[in-house]
Design a protein around this motif. Structure first.
Motif, PDB file in Angstrom:
ATOM      1  N   ARG A 566     -37.896  -5.313 -41.664  1.00 61.67           N
ATOM      2  CA  ARG A 566     -37.343  -6.313 -40.789  1.00 61.67           C
ATOM      3  C   ARG A 566     -38.190  -7.594 -40.918  1.00 61.67           C
ATOM      4  N   PHE A 567     -37.488  -8.881 -41.123  1.00 60.57           N
ATOM      5  CA  PHE A 567     -38.344  -9.961 -41.286  1.00 60.57           C
ATOM      6  C   PHE A 567     -38.215 -10.944 -40.151  1.00 60.57           C
ATOM      7  N   GLN A 568     -39.124 -11.885 -40.283  1.00 67.68           N
ATOM      8  CA  GLN A 568     -39.140 -12.800 -39.080  1.00 67.68           C
ATOM      9  C   GLN A 568     -37.722 -13.709 -38.865  1.00 67.68           C
ATOM     10  N   ASP A 569     -37.061 -13.569 -39.953  1.00 67.37           N
ATOM     11  CA  ASP A 569     -35.627 -14.328 -39.742  1.00 67.37           C
ATOM     12  C   ASP A 569     -34.806 -13.408 -39.270  1.00 67.37           C
ATOM     13  N   GLY A 570     -34.901 -12.204 -38.901  1.00 61.78           N
ATOM     14  CA  GLY A 570     -34.079 -11.054 -38.386  1.00 61.78           C
ATOM     15  C   GLY A 570     -33.468 -10.291 -39.231  1.00 61.78           C
TER      16      GLY A 570
END
Length: 1111
Positions: A566-570
């Motif tokens: 899961r990345f910071q942009d969701g």
């Protein structure tokens, strides 16, 4: 089969050359068109040019950058062309071999598998006979005809590797209409070659014969140092129907190849490469007729082919399986002629440019081309060729793809090289001829990363289920699996690389009495990468979203390495994370990608892939900490309140601030118990009987103050005011930021963030004031002097160079790493005192700003190789090295620099480096190197380059790159061995020892301000070396590795031991000899004792190399 005449031809040729050289001065002109020196009358010398001469001048002006390029190309063509006398020798030998071949005796008919008729001669069959069982009969007969084919009769054969091809037509009675299947033709061809070799070996006029392999069935022969005669056994022209060898047809049966009869009907896989190999033997004579027709129509055709072959040879693209050889070069130019892309009246230079432009802009992997104007109805279409081959270039018959063995990666490499060559050729500041036609581009210097040792490909064939491809390549599993491996790596590396290429499998050669080498005995393949530094070192490979159809393909490609993240942009996507906490680890990411994919999909173990890193310095991250701390200090200096004059600029003047320091300063935390304290200011001082303390490098910063009428016009008064500024700056930094500092008349040392910054106040008019003086008559005169030059260098040139190279590092991230390696090599070889740091940085900068014929290096190891090549091959005597920083110099200024250099050569430095701010003086090389030291540097650089390239390209060798960083000490007269305990930089040595000695500091984050002031710039070895040079610089040269060296090498100056007349003023380190007259010679014993006395506590022993000098 290859054969050549005996050494008599060579002896005759050398004798002829000697004879001609003696007659050269007596013969003003010869019939061969070569102009000889003539004595002309004044009228003839100044007569008006003829129409032909005017035409040639106009052509040189319009087509070439200068007339020099035209002359260079003309001379190159003369150099590579065969002389008429040599052609006569070759023709004579061909006639002799032809007569021998036509007298081949008949032999009884035997089974194809019966080799007993060869056993008594010991001749081997040049073919790997697997499977052994093959149907058919064979016997020997004289050939139907013996004809010259290839480049020699076409007139495009070039030196130095001269190859003459001879086609021997196999009699139809030996062949059968069904020989096209199951390698029967290939085996009969190999047996016929063996029979020819047996016959030729019985002749006393033929030397040693060798087989060679250029495709599936190898030809055979004997090679001399100059000319190779290659004998090819070919079928009659009407022997086979070309339509039976379409790419989609099968001519190797699975049951025969595997030896297993299948009860079930199986669809036979197509064998396009096998079919092409058979077809290629049907067409050489028709190809020669086709090319000859174009050669007759175009006068420059032969020269154009020669130039293109030279271009290909310099890039190692003309040798090996799947290469772009001379035959393809000739066919390409014929295609350009037949499609009117070039005109028949064009010269060779125009042909070459158009050919390169065509290669650069035409993708034969997507849109193939054909020479067939009216192919028959049974000829395959271009889409059919594309479905079977990666690169398509169809011959005039319409049946043969001449690029059948070429991979897409090889053609992409050719496209890249062509576009790069055109780019440099259109640059008027680049010497196009020298860089593009005369400079070799071996794989190890052309690509950023080269990986070796791709072996065990036989297991890869099984893992990838490539039986059909193995049949197609007659059991050559290297060629069978190579396209799949390249496709796999291309997919995995993606945008990490601009270009992926591979070494071409070599054509093996072996004696005719030896069996053919097995595929496993071939040299391992190498993979070359041209890195995209924006992505190459990224540790994250972000894949598609988890619920997308592409996610399954991503997981299949990466296997267990793929995981959901899961990345910071969701977003939740598939991803692969590689280890990379440091720059060193991130440089290994491409290797991790390659080894993981090869092991997962091809079964090639990680241990089989080898890649050598050259890591002899610290990484860029240490310099980044220094730059960040400097930026913070700069802001605080700008914001200081209470200065009588404002600050106009704060500029760095230290290599660490341009990312080029070999071992950048790192923040340290002091261990106070290791030191004593000064009584006055409580600063730290070294303790006796302790190891030399940690060396803290002062980072030089130039602080320019604003101009004012209150600045004096006296140099001494300016220095006093600068000293007052140093004191005031220290007070303000202490009061406003709590920085500990120590002022001195020359500078202010500031202790900040575990680093020491040495601030020097500068006044822009000081160099001018130093140059001004007043005569007794009151006249103001300006005269340059060393002190003014030194101040100008320190306060103006160095800060400008630092800011410029800092920008170059931002543009080319590999610049700093290459600089550090280059400096480390020079220092390790004891040349650091001759080639300064700034000069080295400019040498490396030229590799990035004028990289022709390469692209700018993106890895340290290839940058080091090119640096060594530059040192070893650049013509320092006749050419200036122009480093066009910020692209400020125009083409006209380049020319002006070179012209000025030639007119003033005697008064200029031996190594001349020009920059936009220094076009005439070469300020960075004024003090050295000398002629002798430059010659020594060139020699050692050439040897180091050879050693490194041999190691990098031969995985079987012991990989020890440190060997080129270990200097040969046997050439020096005296060796002063130092105590490692008192060498503060011992940890930076090539072979570090005693690294655990306590030095009073730990490399870790320190408090940003406050604390006791440390011991700064204290290196006993540097101080001792300075004293030695001051005391004995007139009798000896001293060499030392400043990065932890424990030996000072001494070389007596040659003139030192010449007896000199006795003078009381010249008695330093000399003794008197009284014979007829009083003379003086060096007092070596006293000098050696002084070495001990001056270095007491530092010198361990002095070793005398008495065999290399004598009084």
């Amino acid at each position: 089969m290859e054969t050549s005449d005996s050494s008599r031809c060579e002896e005759q040729e050398s004798a002829e050359k000697s004879k001609r050289s003696k007659q050269k001065d007596q013969t003003p002109a010869t019939g061969d068109g070569v102009v000889r020196p003539l004595k002309l009358s004044k009228g003839e010398l100044y007569k008006a040019p003829t129409v032909e001469e005017l035409s040639q001048l106009k052509e040189a002006e319009s087509l070439f950058h200068c007339s020099l390029l035209k002359m260079q190309m003309d001379e190159l063509l003369k150099e590579v062309a065969l002389s008429e006398r040599r052609k006569k020798l070759v023709d004579s030998f061909v006639q002799k071999i032809t007569a021998l071949l036509q007298s081949v005796p008949d032999s009884p008919v035997v089974e194809l598998t019966d080799l007993s008729w060869l056993e008594h001669s010991g001749i081997a069959v040049p073919f790997i006979l697997l499977p052994e069982a093959t149907k058919g009969k064979f016997h020997m007969e004289p050939p139907v005809s013996v004809d010259l084919i290839g480049s020699y009769p076409l007139g495009t054969c070039i030196k130095p590797r001269v190859s003459v091809d001879l086609a021997v037509t196999i009699p139809p009675s030996i062949l059968h209409p069904m020989d096209g299947i199951n390698q029967r033709y290939s085996r009969k061809k190999a047996l016929y070659l063996a029979g020819l070799a047996q016959h030729l070996s019985s002749s006393s006029s033929v030397g040693t014969l060798r087989y060679s392999s250029s495709a599936t069935p190898p030809p055979a022969g004997k090679e001399s140092s100059s000319t190779t005669l290659r004998i090819h056994a070919l079928p009659p022209p009407d022997y086979l129907q070309p339509s039976r060898f379409k790419p989609q047809r099968n001519n190797v049966r699975t049951a025969w190849f595997t030896g297993q009869d299948s009860q079930q009907e199986v669809s036979e896989p197509p064998t396009p490469h096998y079919n092409s190999a058979v077809l290629a033997d049907l067409l050489p004579c028709s190809h020669l007729h086709f090319l000859s027709a174009h050669s007759v129509q175009c006068p420059a055709y032969g020269d154009a082919v020669a130039l293109l072959k030279v271009w290909l040879r310099q890039r190692e693209l003309d040798q090996g399986a799947g290469c772009f050889g001379g035959f393809l070069a000739a066919m390409l130019l014929a295609y350009l002629l037949s499609t009117h892309k070039v005109g028949k009246t064009m010269n060779a230079y125009q042909f070459l440019r158009n050919a390169l432009h065509f290669l650069a802009t035409t993708d034969l992997t997507e849109s193939g081309i054909t020479l067939a104007n009216n192919p028959d109805s049974k000829a395959p279409s271009l889409p059919e060729f594309h479905s079977a081959f990666q690169v398509v270039f169809v011959d005039p018959s319409g049946h043969l793809n001449m690029c059948a063995d070429m991979t897409a990666c090889t053609y992409k490499q050719i496209q890249y090289e062509a576009s790069l060559s055109l780019k440099f050729w259109d640059d008027p500041t680049v010497e196009g001829f020298q860089t593009l036609l005369m400079t070799p581009k071996p794989m190890i210097r052309a690509y950023d990363n080269v990986y070796h040792g791709l072996v065990k490909m036989q297991a890869s064939c099984k893992k990838l289920s490539l039986l059909g491809n193995l049949m197609d390549h007659s059991g050559n599993y290297v060629l069978a699996v190579l396209p799949f491996i390249l496709s796999l790596l291309q997919k995995g590396l993606g945008d990490r690389v601009h270009l992926l290429t591979h070494s071409l499998p070599p054509d093996p050669e072996w004696p005719v009495r030896s069996r053919p080498p097995k595929h496993k005995d071939q040299p391992p393949l190498a993979i070359g990468l041209l890195l995209n530094l924006e992505r190459a070192l990224s540790v994250l490979e972000r894949g598609p979203p988890a619920d997308s159809p592409e996610a399954a393909d991503f997981r299949q490609l990466w296997g267990s390495r793929s995981e959901l993240r899961r990345f910071q942009d969701g977003a939740i996507t598939e991803a692969v994370l590689w280890p990379g906490s440091s720059v060193c680890q991130r440089r290994r990411v491409p290797l991790e990608v390659i080894t993981h994919l090869l092991e997962l999909h091809a079964g090639i173990p990680k241990s089989c892939v080898r890649f050598t890193y050259v890591l002899m310095t610290r990484s860029r991250s240490e310099s980044l900490k220094v730059v960040q701390s400097f930026d913070d200090l700069s802001r605080k200096l700008w914001q200081l309140e209470g200065l009588p004059l404002s600050i106009t600029s704060v500029q760095g003047a230290h290599p660490a601030l341009r990312y080029t320091q070999v071992f950048p300063p790192v923040p340290v935390k002091l261990i106070y118990s290791f030191f004593n304290r000064e009584k006055s200011c409580r600063a730290l001082v070294p303790k006796e009987n302790k190891p030399c303390p940690y060396y803290i490098t002062p980072i030089k910063v130039i602080c320019h103050m604003e101009g004012s009428g209150k600045w004096p016009n006296d140099s001494l008064a300016i220095r006093h005011i600068k000293a007052a500024f140093h004191v005031r700056l220290g007070e303000l930094l202490k009061a406003q930021h709590n920085y500990t500092s120590r002022p001195s008349p020359a500078h202010l040392d500031v202790w900040k963030d575990g680093l020491v910054f040495r601030i020097e106040v500068a006044y822009h008019r000081e160099p001018q004031v130093l140059r001004e003086s007043v005569t007794p008559e009151g006249m103001l005169i300006r005269r340059d002097n060393p002190e003014a030059q030194r101040v100008e260098l320190e306060t103006q040139h160095k800060p400008f160079l630092t800011s410029t190279l800092h920008g170059l590092q931002q543009q080319h991230p590999g610049f700093g790493a290459v600089c550090r390696l280059a400096k480390r090599w020079l220092a390790a070889q004891l040349f650091g005192g001759d080639v300064g740091e700034e000069a080295t940085e400019l040498l490396v900068a030229s590799l990035f700003l004028q990289p022709a014929p390469f692209s700018p290096p993106s890895s340290p190891q290839v940058g080091l190789l090119r640096f060594l090549y530059l040192l070893a091959t650049f013509d320092w005597k006749n050419s200036p090295l122009v480093v066009n920083l910020n692209s400020k110099l125009t083409a006209a200024e380049h020319t002006e620099i070179k012209n000025r250099f030639m007119s003033s050569r005697e008064s200029l430095p031996v190594m001349f480096i020009a920059t936009p701010n220094d076009e005439t003086a070469s300020v960075w090389t004024k003090e050295g190197p000398s002629v002798q030291m430059l010659q020594r540097i060139v020699t050692v650089a050439a040897k180091s380059l050879h050693v490194l390239e041999t190691q990098f390209m031969d995985p079987s060798q012991k990989q020890d790159i440190r060997v080129v960083f270990r200097p040969p000490l046997d050439i020096y007269d005296v060796l002063i061995h130092l105590r490692p305990k008192q060498v503060p930089l011992m940890g930076q040595s090539v072979d570090p020892k005693f690294t655990k000695l306590p030095r009073g500091a730990r490399e870790e984050e320190a408090v940003s301000s406050g604390g006791a002031f440390p011991v700064v710039d204290f290196d006993p070895v540097k101080l001792y070396l300075s004293e030695l040079k001051d005391a004995f610089g007139d009798v000896a040269l001293f060499f030392y590795d400043p990065h932890g060296g424990t030996v000072i090498a001494v070389l007596w100056k040659p003139k030192t031991f010449h007896p000199q007349p006795f003078k009381t003023s010249l008695m330093n380190a000399r003794q008197v000899n009284v014979t007829d007259a009083a003379t003086t010679v060096p007092n070596v014993e006293a000098i050696v004792r002084d070495f001990h006395v001056m270095g007491e506590g530092l010198v361990n022993k002095v070793e005398l190399k008495t065999e290399t000098w004598a009084v």
